[in-house]
Design a protein around this motif. Structure first.
Motif, PDB file in Angstrom:
ATOM      1  N   GLY A  66       0.787  -1.232   0.000  1.00 17.79           N
ATOM      2  CA  GLY A  66       0.000   0.000   0.000  1.00 17.79           C
ATOM      3  C   GLY A  66       0.813   1.272   0.000  1.00 17.79           C
ATOM      4  O   GLY A  66       0.258   2.374  -0.022  1.00 17.79           O
ATOM      5  N   VAL A  67       2.147   1.159   0.015  1.00 14.11           N
ATOM      6  CA  VAL A  67       3.008   2.347   0.063  1.00 14.11           C
ATOM      7  C   VAL A  67       3.578   2.613  -1.333  1.00 14.11           C
ATOM      8  O   VAL A  67       4.090   1.688  -1.984  1.00 14.11           O
ATOM      9  N   SER A  68       3.483   3.854  -1.785  1.00 16.90           N
ATOM     10  CA  SER A  68       3.990   4.203  -3.110  1.00 16.90           C
ATOM     11  C   SER A  68       5.521   4.109  -3.130  1.00 16.90           C
ATOM     12  O   SER A  68       6.200   4.739  -2.319  1.00 16.90           O
ATOM     13  N   VAL A  69       6.023   3.350  -4.069  1.00 20.83           N
ATOM     14  CA  VAL A  69       7.480   3.146  -4.145  1.00 20.83           C
ATOM     15  C   VAL A  69       8.171   4.472  -4.457  1.00 20.83           C
ATOM     16  O   VAL A  69       9.222   4.784  -3.891  1.00 20.83           O
ATOM     17  N   HIS A  70       7.580   5.240  -5.328  1.00 23.56           N
ATOM     18  CA  HIS A  70       8.252   6.479  -5.724  1.00 23.56           C
ATOM     19  C   HIS A  70       8.173   7.547  -4.635  1.00 23.56           C
ATOM     20  O   HIS A  70       9.124   8.291  -4.423  1.00 23.56           O
ATOM     21  N   GLU A  71       7.025   7.610  -3.947  1.00 22.38           N
ATOM     22  CA  GLU A  71       6.859   8.676  -2.947  1.00 22.38           C
ATOM     23  C   GLU A  71       7.550   8.345  -1.624  1.00 22.38           C
ATOM     24  O   GLU A  71       7.965   9.253  -0.907  1.00 22.38           O
ATOM     25  N   ASN A  72       7.635   7.081  -1.282  1.00 26.91           N
ATOM     26  CA  ASN A  72       8.280   6.710  -0.016  1.00 26.91           C
ATOM     27  C   ASN A  72       9.072   5.415  -0.218  1.00 26.91           C
ATOM     28  O   ASN A  72       8.700   4.335   0.243  1.00 26.91           O
ATOM     29  N   LYS A  73      10.158   5.575  -0.950  1.00 22.22           N
ATOM     30  CA  LYS A  73      10.934   4.415  -1.365  1.00 22.22           C
ATOM     31  C   LYS A  73      11.439   3.598  -0.166  1.00 22.22           C
ATOM     32  O   LYS A  73      11.352   2.367  -0.174  1.00 22.22           O
ATOM     33  N   LYS A  74      11.948   4.290   0.843  1.00 19.52           N
ATOM     34  CA  LYS A  74      12.537   3.561   1.974  1.00 19.52           C
ATOM     35  C   LYS A  74      11.517   2.652   2.642  1.00 19.52           C
ATOM     36  O   LYS A  74      11.784   1.480   2.892  1.00 19.52           O
ATOM     37  N   LYS A  75      10.336   3.203   2.891  1.00 23.69           N
ATOM     38  CA  LYS A  75       9.314   2.417   3.580  1.00 23.69           C
ATOM     39  C   LYS A  75       8.789   1.305   2.664  1.00 23.69           C
ATOM     40  O   LYS A  75       8.589   0.170   3.107  1.00 23.69           O
ATOM     41  N   ALA A  76       8.588   1.666   1.399  1.00 24.47           N
ATOM     42  CA  ALA A  76       8.009   0.687   0.465  1.00 24.47           C
ATOM     43  C   ALA A  76       8.946  -0.502   0.255  1.00 24.47           C
ATOM     44  O   ALA A  76       8.507  -1.647   0.204  1.00 24.47           O
ATOM     45  N   LEU A  77      10.240  -0.220   0.139  1.00 25.00           N
ATOM     46  CA  LEU A  77      11.182  -1.304  -0.187  1.00 25.00           C
ATOM     47  C   LEU A  77      11.765  -2.007   1.049  1.00 25.00           C
ATOM     48  O   LEU A  77      12.525  -2.952   0.912  1.00 25.00           O
ATOM     49  N   ALA A  78      11.380  -1.530   2.232  1.00 25.24           N
ATOM     50  CA  ALA A  78      11.911  -2.161   3.455  1.00 25.24           C
ATOM     51  C   ALA A  78      11.620  -3.668   3.499  1.00 25.24           C
ATOM     52  O   ALA A  78      12.490  -4.454   3.881  1.00 25.24           O
ATOM     53  N   PRO A  79      10.427  -4.116   3.114  1.00 17.41           N
ATOM     54  CA  PRO A  79      10.188  -5.573   3.193  1.00 17.41           C
ATOM     55  C   PRO A  79      10.493  -6.306   1.886  1.00 17.41           C
ATOM     56  O   PRO A  79      10.023  -7.417   1.693  1.00 17.41           O
ATOM     57  N   VAL A  80      11.242  -5.669   0.998  1.00 19.53           N
ATOM     58  CA  VAL A  80      11.442  -6.231  -0.340  1.00 19.53           C
ATOM     59  C   VAL A  80      12.901  -6.616  -0.575  1.00 19.53           C
ATOM     60  O   VAL A  80      13.817  -5.851  -0.270  1.00 19.53           O
ATOM     61  N   GLY A  81      13.094  -7.786  -1.147  1.00 22.96           N
ATOM     62  CA  GLY A  81      14.403  -8.165  -1.683  1.00 22.96           C
ATOM     63  C   GLY A  81      14.256  -8.209  -3.190  1.00 22.96           C
ATOM     64  O   GLY A  81      13.239  -8.708  -3.690  1.00 22.96           O
ATOM     65  N   SER A  82      15.233  -7.687  -3.905  1.00 28.73           N
ATOM     66  CA  SER A  82      15.042  -7.648  -5.360  1.00 28.73           C
ATOM     67  C   SER A  82      16.315  -8.047  -6.096  1.00 28.73           C
ATOM     68  O   SER A  82      17.433  -7.906  -5.581  1.00 28.73           O
ATOM     69  N   LEU A  83      16.091  -8.549  -7.272  1.00 27.17           N
ATOM     70  CA  LEU A  83      17.201  -8.869  -8.169  1.00 27.17           C
ATOM     71  C   LEU A  83      16.751  -8.458  -9.569  1.00 27.17           C
ATOM     72  O   LEU A  83      15.926  -9.130 -10.185  1.00 27.17           O
ATOM     73  N   ILE A  84      17.265  -7.339 -10.018  1.00 27.05           N
ATOM     74  CA  ILE A  84      16.831  -6.793 -11.307  1.00 27.05           C
ATOM     75  C   ILE A  84      18.042  -6.707 -12.225  1.00 27.05           C
ATOM     76  O   ILE A  84      19.041  -6.064 -11.888  1.00 27.05           O
ATOM     77  N   GLU A  85      17.953  -7.316 -13.362  1.00 32.61           N
ATOM     78  CA  GLU A  85      18.952  -7.208 -14.433  1.00 32.61           C
ATOM     79  C   GLU A  85      20.376  -7.562 -14.035  1.00 32.61           C
ATOM     80  O   GLU A  85      21.315  -6.830 -14.368  1.00 32.61           O
ATOM     81  N   SER A  86      20.588  -8.638 -13.358  1.00 31.28           N
ATOM     82  CA  SER A  86      21.939  -9.102 -13.016  1.00 31.28           C
ATOM     83  C   SER A  86      22.907  -7.975 -12.667  1.00 31.28           C
ATOM     84  O   SER A  86      23.800  -7.641 -13.437  1.00 31.28           O
ATOM     85  N   PRO A  87      22.761  -7.381 -11.505  1.00 31.22           N
ATOM     86  CA  PRO A  87      23.644  -6.259 -11.141  1.00 31.22           C
ATOM     87  C   PRO A  87      25.106  -6.692 -11.018  1.00 31.22           C
ATOM     88  O   PRO A  87      25.394  -7.873 -10.817  1.00 31.22           O
ATOM     89  N   GLU A  88      25.979  -5.724 -11.102  1.00 29.23           N
ATOM     90  CA  GLU A  88      27.403  -5.975 -10.834  1.00 29.23           C
ATOM     91  C   GLU A  88      27.697  -5.517  -9.415  1.00 29.23           C
ATOM     92  O   GLU A  88      27.076  -4.590  -8.911  1.00 29.23           O
ATOM     93  N   ILE A  89      28.660  -6.183  -8.816  1.00 25.92           N
ATOM     94  CA  ILE A  89      29.085  -5.808  -7.462  1.00 25.92           C
ATOM     95  C   ILE A  89      30.459  -5.177  -7.585  1.00 25.92           C
ATOM     96  O   ILE A  89      31.229  -5.560  -8.480  1.00 25.92           O
ATOM     97  N   TYR A  90      30.771  -4.216  -6.712  1.00 22.33           N
ATOM     98  CA  TYR A  90      32.105  -3.594  -6.779  1.00 22.33           C
ATOM     99  C   TYR A  90      33.163  -4.688  -6.843  1.00 22.33           C
ATOM    100  O   TYR A  90      33.254  -5.520  -5.921  1.00 22.33           O
ATOM    101  N   PRO A  91      33.962  -4.720  -7.913  1.00 18.33           N
ATOM    102  CA  PRO A  91      34.873  -5.851  -8.112  1.00 18.33           C
ATOM    103  C   PRO A  91      35.936  -5.999  -7.038  1.00 18.33           C
ATOM    104  O   PRO A  91      36.450  -7.098  -6.826  1.00 18.33           O
TER     105      PRO A  91
END
Lengths: 318, 287
Positions: A66-91
């Protein structure tokens, strides 16, 4: 009592005159795995990026619990784990350091970090590489670490964009097992994939998208029975058994169950049923097979049925 | 569209997240770790030490009398005034040039932005890490200069050197603000590094020269003009803008930036570029 949810409300994304996503309305609630299917450029990754605020919606909202990702990203993504487009990690960092960074960002107590990092890295079978620099890793190894980063905080909601990308067959199988185990832990998993057998194996529901428009969202079995188009709406069900079954039982008893169009023995101890009879009859069929005590160990619509469904739906929008 | 049934599950536990300031600290910590593990920190450190070694060798070989470095102020002006701006610019290029664009090109940003933290925390954390890494190089460079100064002129370090140090740090802050802004403009690391290098090593000086000498306009809008206070403060007396009659009776001005003017230019550059750079990063899409 609240349940994890993600919701797209009139969600649209345009790049100039190109519409990557058009007026998507989709609400997914509860603990389940939803496969997100569609051809290349259909809008799957665009949708997932909108749910993680990687891109901005032209119109509409992406809501998490129920929380808008764009308006309150921190709260919205707090319960979320994501994997989008095979990210790179600092080598120059090791998996332990990269995962420590994620743990700290997510506020994981110091006392739990080491144990949880080692646990998720073990889950993706990368224990031996925990303290080696990521720069030397293959694409598949990096993807395993990315998966462990998504799992690290034990999120209620997982947004996965083709998580098997770059993995070898064993890795793909391991990812499937990880996702299956998460389903047992009351997680909402929204996963895009091109691998129909993967979706068929793991997911309870499917959403199909093409040209930025949602075509269907329903239970996997409903979608397959409504849209597979084969044998007048018949679906294929693969049945796994723990022991051999005789031909008489297959051609006699099982073939005569309501809704069963045909039954055939496959190699090993598997059966393939062509079934036409709706979800209630499917439930009854499963129950009848169990009652037969033939060593039933699995029962699911086959990937080829989903493939038929997919091709029918996608073809219809060309 | 049919709606699948809802399974009942337990309540959604909302994790308590650290404050945005704490998340800035986390980004800074791991960005610094990445710098120290990567070659660029040590390459810049070596460049700084090589420049210091060249100055040490030149002063040692020719001697302070031959070089007309008869006072401590003259010595610091020769050493610090002539070289620190180059060290600052190199720090900006090395640590700021691709700080943001690299997150897009190398796809490392995808690892971070899907987490529950504001983009501003990433931007500020990376900026503080770049400043910290630069200050370490800066401190080593200053220590070598002071060491030589003490060797030749004793421990009485002129107060103007302290002023110049402060102005140098201010210049570093402004340069990093500017390089981060430029880095936010591009999605290509090499492009942002190249443009930043060209601007600071050639373009700004050239524009300053053309504007002040040919157009006879005070270049108050050029960052390198503002940085003139670093060297000017080491001169006795402090240089002033002067007007003389040139060929044909034409009045020719030689501009010298005053201390308040220089501070205003550097602070202005930092504030404006930091705000615009942050806004650009906030709006930039990970397509």
């Amino acid at each position: 009592m609240s349940v994890p949810s993600i919701e797209a409300v009139n969600l649209s994304k345009r790049y100039g005159s190109f519409s990557a996503l058009s007026n998507l309305n989709l609400k997914i609630e509860g603990s389940k795995c939803v496969g997100f299917l569609g051809p290349n450029g259909a809008g799957k990754t665009t949708t997932l990026k909108l749910f993680t605020d990687m891109i901005r919606a032209t119109e509409g909202k992406a809501l998490i619990n129920g929380v808008s990702v764009h308006e309150n990203k921190k709260k919205a993504l707090a319960p979320v784990g994501s994997l989008i487009e095979s990210p790179e990690i600092y080598p120059a960092l090791t998996p332990r350091e990269a995962l420590s960074m994620v743990a700290e960002i997510r506020g994981m107590p110091r006392s739990e970090r080491k144990r949880k990092i080692e646990k998720v890295v073990a889950e993706v079978k990368m224990e031996e590489w925990l303290d080696k620099k990521v720069g030397k890793f293959s694409k598949g190894m990096k993807q395993r670490i990315n998966i462990s980063a998504a799992l690290l905080s034990e999120p209620e909601i997982l947004l996965l964009d083709e998580p098997s990308t770059g993995l070898d067959p064993r890795g793909m199988s391991e990812v499937r097992e990880i996702v299956k185990s998460l389903k047992q832990k009351n997680r909402l998993i929204f996963m895009s994939s091109h691998l129909l057998n993967e979706v068929s194996d793991i997911c309870d529901e499917v959403a199909m998208i093409d040209h930025g428009k949602l075509l269907v969202y329903d239970k996997l079995s409903n979608v397959v029975s409504r849209f597979s188009g084969a044998d007048g709406g018949a679906i294929i069900i693969d049945v796994g058994l723990s022991r051999e079954i005789d031909d008489q039982t297959v051609s006699g008893t099982i073939s005569s169950f309501p809704g069963v169009v045909s039954a055939e023995k496959l190699e090993g101890k598997n059966l393939r049923l062509h079934f036409s009879g709706g979800i209630e009859n499917q439930e009854k069929l499963l129950s009848d097979l169990v009652m037969m005590k033939i060593g039933l160990i699995s029962f699911h619509p086959s990937s080829s049925a989903l493939e038929d469904t997919y091709l029918n739906l996608i073809k219809a929008t060309l | 569209m049919s709606k699948p049934s809802l399974k009942s599950v337990g309540p959604v536990a909302v994790p308590s997240l650290p404050t945005s300031i704490a998340q800035v600290g986390t980004i800074t910590k791991y960005e610094l770790l990445n710098y120290f593990r990567s070659r660029r920190f040590f390459v810049l450190l070596i460049i700084g030490i090589v420049i210091s070694a060249i100055f040490t060798a030149v002063v040692g070989y020719y001697g302070i009398t031959y070089l007309n470095l008869t006072s401590a102020l003259g010595f610091y002006s020769f050493w610090w005034g002539n070289s620190i701006t180059l060290v600052v610019i190199l720090s900006g290029i090395f640590f700021g040039g691709d700080a943001i664009s690299g997150e897009f090109q190398n796809k490392t940003g995808y690892f971070l932005v899907g987490n529950p933290l504001r983009r501003s925390s990433i931007y500020i954390g990376k900026w503080i890490a770049a400043l910290t890494a630069s200050l370490i190089i800066f401190a080593i460079y200053a220590a070598i200069a002071v060491g030589n100064g003490i060797y030749y002129f004793g421990t009485s370090i002129p107060y103007q050197f302290g002023d110049s140090l402060v102005f140098s740090v201010l210049y570093l802050v402004a340069v990093l603000g500017f390089t981060f802004f430029f880095s936010s403009l591009f999605k290509s690391s090499s492009m942002s590094i190249l443009v930043t290098a060209i601007l600071f090593l050639f373009a700004f000086s050239l524009i300053e020269l053309i504007v002040s000498r040919l157009a006879q306009i005070e270049p108050w809008f050029i960052i390198t003009y503002g940085a003139g206070i670093i060297g000017n403060v080491l001169m006795d007396p402090y240089p002033l803008t002067q007007s003389t009659r040139g060929p044909g009776g034409r009045e020719v001005s030689t501009f010298a930036v005053s201390i308040p003017q220089g501070i205003a230019i550097l602070v202005g550059y930092f504030v404006i570029t930091a705000v615009i750079g942050l806004l650009l990063f906030e709006r930039k899409e990970f397509t």
